[in-house]
Scaffold this motif. Structure first.
Motif, mmCIF file in Angstrom:
data_model
loop_
_atom_site.group_PDB
_atom_site.id
_atom_site.type_symbol
_atom_site.label_atom_id
_atom_site.label_comp_id
_atom_site.label_asym_id
_atom_site.label_seq_id
_atom_site.Cartn_x
_atom_site.Cartn_y
_atom_site.Cartn_z
ATOM 1 N N ALA A 63 2.055 34.536 -33.645
ATOM 2 C CA ALA A 63 0.718 34.010 -33.412
ATOM 3 C C ALA A 63 0.731 32.841 -32.442
ATOM 4 N N ILE A 64 -0.008 32.991 -31.368
ATOM 5 C CA ILE A 64 -0.310 31.848 -30.505
ATOM 6 C C ILE A 64 -1.535 31.199 -31.146
ATOM 7 N N ASP A 65 -1.255 30.262 -32.031
ATOM 8 C CA ASP A 65 -2.270 29.708 -32.910
ATOM 9 C C ASP A 65 -2.598 28.269 -32.536
ATOM 10 N N GLU A 66 -3.417 27.642 -33.343
ATOM 11 C CA GLU A 66 -3.829 26.265 -33.078
ATOM 12 C C GLU A 66 -2.633 25.321 -33.095
ATOM 13 N N GLU A 67 -1.679 25.571 -33.967
ATOM 14 C CA GLU A 67 -0.481 24.740 -34.001
ATOM 15 C C GLU A 67 0.267 24.806 -32.678
ATOM 16 N N THR A 283 -3.154 36.113 -29.940
ATOM 17 C CA THR A 283 -3.787 34.846 -30.303
ATOM 18 C C THR A 283 -4.404 34.961 -31.694
ATOM 19 N N VAL A 284 -4.290 33.891 -32.455
ATOM 20 C CA VAL A 284 -4.883 33.807 -33.796
ATOM 21 C C VAL A 284 -5.624 32.484 -33.873
ATOM 22 N N ALA A 300 -7.551 32.560 -46.662
ATOM 23 C CA ALA A 300 -7.286 31.581 -45.603
ATOM 24 C C ALA A 300 -6.018 31.964 -44.850
ATOM 25 N N GLU A 301 -6.080 31.900 -43.525
ATOM 26 C CA GLU A 301 -4.969 32.346 -42.693
ATOM 27 C C GLU A 301 -4.011 31.197 -42.386
ATOM 28 N N GLY A 302 -2.854 31.544 -41.890
ATOM 29 C CA GLY A 302 -1.858 30.564 -41.457
ATOM 30 C C GLY A 302 -0.517 31.228 -41.322
ATOM 31 N N ALA A 325 -8.365 37.969 -37.024
ATOM 32 C CA ALA A 325 -7.988 38.042 -35.613
ATOM 33 C C ALA A 325 -7.693 39.487 -35.231
ATOM 34 N N GLY A 326 -8.041 39.839 -33.978
ATOM 35 C CA GLY A 326 -7.877 41.216 -33.527
ATOM 36 C C GLY A 326 -6.460 41.730 -33.614
#
Length: 715
Positions: A63-67, A283-284, A300-302, A325-326
């Motif tokens: 995941a290209i996530d917020e972190e 992306t997530v 809740a995701e993570g 997320a897709g």
């Protein structure tokens, strides 16, 4: 040709069931059809949890996530500049043993293509070679068929940058990322193939699953086969997604942590986490989120897998959103294909058959039962059906929920309305019209038999009940006609309520008298006991009216009741044009005479020995005498219904015992002893006083004056 009521109602029930099912399966209900899959996904997750251990998931997500966006060196950098680090992670994942990596993201351009001026040149010229490491990683992976880049088909196709397409050998390793959306904007199915210039192209998910299983998909007009798995699908070219629910179904890794792990060179971590996996990079976050059939079963995701380098990050998002997320859609499709557990949906005809069956059951319940009972049974059937559907969904079989349940509710409501407007209209009219003339149960029996009343009857064992107001003529002299009517109506209404509450049928009113029968028209094996209970109830109710009724004008009303059991002819008596449900036999005449006998003995309730034998020991009976009534040669023993045996006081018990002893002396001709016994209770008890006087008269008149059987020649 006229049809009967039963045939009409049966046709109506079938028509309502078919119409309800047809409506719910028609295109008009199309937007609600997918709710079955959504509801089953939620019910199964809440009931059974995840069916698979997350560690065994064939597909995982990087995941290209917020972190990642907030972690150096990516903080503040556009995604376009991440390509070199993405290539580093791609190489590390493949070296760790991943079977294939798919990109759920499209880099349409490269920073090397930028024509923005920078100094005496352009940004592209200044960054020439920036994507070299990324392209080399792609080329190396493509050589072994280990990478698939995504593209999006449409009027304006979205394609990777030219250099990336060359690196992965063009269409050899390019597959579409398009998704399939139902009419209510919910993703429940996923494309297996898409058409380009009349040629079917495998989707990203099908391609990744095929490479993971080491086989080539067979695409035919009748469907797609992957190895030995014929992929089911209710919509041509798609598969129905089987989401497991929750947030741990697809293992997820933060890109920032994997990049740090690759720099650290921890190859064991990559082998431990990615060996044999299908890896999707995407992306997530807040973008590219979709409603799916998992929408009621999200959490809740993570990033949920063990970290390699970075410390565990505290999640700021603790709530579950209805969207995902897709990239998880593609990951779930891969899992379904590899595990061979894509959802198996029924065809429209099968759904119609199930909905019609449920609607028919509901319509039959509504036709045969009261609305509340029918609704309760239908609710129970609905719960059982839902439980069965939930259990079957554990094996990927999708039974429709919304169509059968909604069709059942609709059929129940429609049939109830039909009954009210058509079927029960005649019943209500007949009940309303004849309720004041016929017994309610006789009306019900007549309606059940679908036959009008007819002259004639049947012989059965019954108990006849006669009651009368004592001194009614005297009371009538003291009141105006209006007051007398008010008293009589209140009295008769109260007595009727008591009688009917004990399953008695009021045959007729004769002035202030009530004639009732127990054991007809409704069969009652305890008719004598019911009549005795009703007599005590009437006595208690009259005592209450004497205390509280304003219609009684302060007059203390007393009553006399006679009860007799025996064979009687019950049925409809009268003329061909007017008749009444009634009872006729010698037992009726005896009951009438027993009612009148009360005034000779000063009692309220007198019953025959036949009634006493049938009623049993629940009651306290006092044998009064042996009498011969007017118009009848045969003598009979008569009893006073004194009360309930369990409620008898010691004083009352002593009175009844003394009376029984006096009666035995009387019948034995022992007149002095009888006179002595009866005189002991004469002051407080009318029957004792009566027998004390009879014994005295017999003593004075000699043997000719004594007769153990009393003849009552008056009514």
């Amino acid at each position: 040709m006229a049809i009967g009521r039963r045939t009409r109602d049966a046709l109506a029930v079938v028509a309502i069931a078919l119409a309800s099912a047809g409506l719910l399966v028609s295109p008009a209900f199309e937007r609600g059809r997918g709710l079955s899959l959504d509801a089953l996904t939620w019910l199964r997750f809440e009931t059974f949890g995840n069916l698979h251990d997350a560690a065994d998931s064939p597909a995982v997500v990087v995941a290209i996530d917020e972190e990642s966006y907030q972690t150096p060196p990516f903080r503040g950098s556009p995604l376009l500049t991440w390509t070199g680090e993405i290539g580093r992670v791609l190489t590390a994942v493949l070296d760790g043993g991943a079977k294939v990596v798919g990109f759920d993201m499209v880099f349409q351009t490269s920073i090397e293509q930028s024509e923005i001026p920078l100094g005496d040149s352009t940004l592209g010229e200044k960054t020439r070679g920036f994507d070299r490491d990324f392209l080399r990683a792609l080329a190396s992976a493509a050589a072994g068929g280990k990478v698939v880049l995504g593209e999006i088909f449409g009027e304006q196709p979205i394609l990777p940058a030219p250099g990336q397409r060359v690196a992965v050998r063009q269409q050899q390793n390019l597959r579409p990322l398009n998704t399939y959306t139902d009419s209510d904007d919910v993703v429940r199915r996923h494309p297996l193939t898409l058409s380009v210039d009349g040629k079917a192209v495998p989707s990203m998910a099908l391609e990744l699953a095929a490479r993971a299983r080491g086989t080539t998909p067979v695409i035919a007009p009748e469907g797609v086969t992957l190895g030995d798995y014929n992929v089911p699908g209710s919509v041509p070219g798609t598969m129905s997604l089987n989401f497991t629910g929750g947030a741990d179904d697809v293992p997820t890794y933060s890109f920032a942590d994997l990049r740090a792990c690759a720099i650290k060179g921890d190859k064991d971590y990559f082998r431990r986490e990615f060996a044999g996996k299908v890896v999707l990079i995407g992306t997530v976050g807040i973008e590219d989120r979709r409603l799916t059939s998992k929408r009621f079963a999200t959490r809740a995701e993570g990033a949920r897998r063990p970290r390699c380098v970075l410390a565990e990050r505290k999640l700021t998002e603790t709530f579950a959103r209805s969207t995902i997320a897709g990239v998880y859609i593609h990951a779930n499709a891969v899992n379904n294909l590899v595990r061979q557990d894509a959802a198996i949906e029924l065809g429209r005809f099968a759904i119609f058959a199930i909905a019609a069956t449920m609607a028919l059951l509901a319509a039959l319940l509504a036709r045969l039962l009261r609305p509340a009972a029918a609704a309760a049974i239908l609710a129970g059937l609905g719960l059982l059906y839902t439980g069965l559907a939930t259990a079957l969904f554990n094996h990927a079989h999708v039974l429709p929920l919304t169509e059968p349940l909604a069709a059942g509710v609709l059929a129940l409501a429609a049939t109830t309305g039909y009954r009210f407007m058509v079927s029960d209209k005649d019943r209500r009219l007949l009940q309303k019209s004849f309720a004041y003339y016929l017994a309610p149960r006789e009306i019900d029996r007549m309606l059940a038999s679908r036959r009008l009343p007819q002259l004639g009857g049947e012989t059965r064992e019954v108990t006849v009940f006669f009651s009368d107001i004592e001194g009614f003529s005297r009371i009538a002299e003291q009141m105006s006609p209006e007051q007398l009517m008010a008293l009589t109506n209140e009295y008769l209404s109260a007595m009727t309520d008591v009688i009917e509450s004990h399953d008695g049928y009021v045959d007729k009113y004769i002035g202030d008298s009530v004639v009732a029968v127990f054991g007809a028209p409704l069969d009652d094996p305890d008719h004598a006991r019911s009549a005795a209970r009703a007599a005590l109830g009437c006595k208690a109710k009259l005592a209450e009216l004497n205390r509280t009724s304003t219609a009684f004008q302060g007059i203390k009303v007393a009553q006399r009741i006679g009860i007799n059991s025996g064979a009687a002819l019950v049925g409809n008596f009268g003329s061909q044009r007017r008749f009444n449900y009634s009872v006729m036999s010698d037992a009726v005449n005896v009951a009438s005479r027993l009612e009148g006998a009360n005034k000779f003995y000063g009692t309220t309730i007198i019953a025959s020995d036949g009634t006493v034998a049938l009623a049993g020991n629940e009651f306290a009976w006092r044998e009064l005498d042996t009498i011969r009534v007017k118009g009848r040669e045969q003598s009979l023993k008569i009893y006073e219904l004194h009360g309930r045996a369990a409620e008898l006081s010691s004083r009352e018990q002593a009175l009844l015992t003394g009376y029984a002893a006096g009666l035995a002396h009387w019948r034995a001709g022992e007149l002095p002893q009888a006179a002595d016994r009866f005189s002991q209770g004469a002051l407080d008890d009318a029957p004792c006083d009566l027998f004390a006087q009879r014994a005295k008269a017999a003593l004075e008149g000699g043997a000719a004056a004594w007769d153990p059987v009393r003849s009552l020649q008056e009514k």
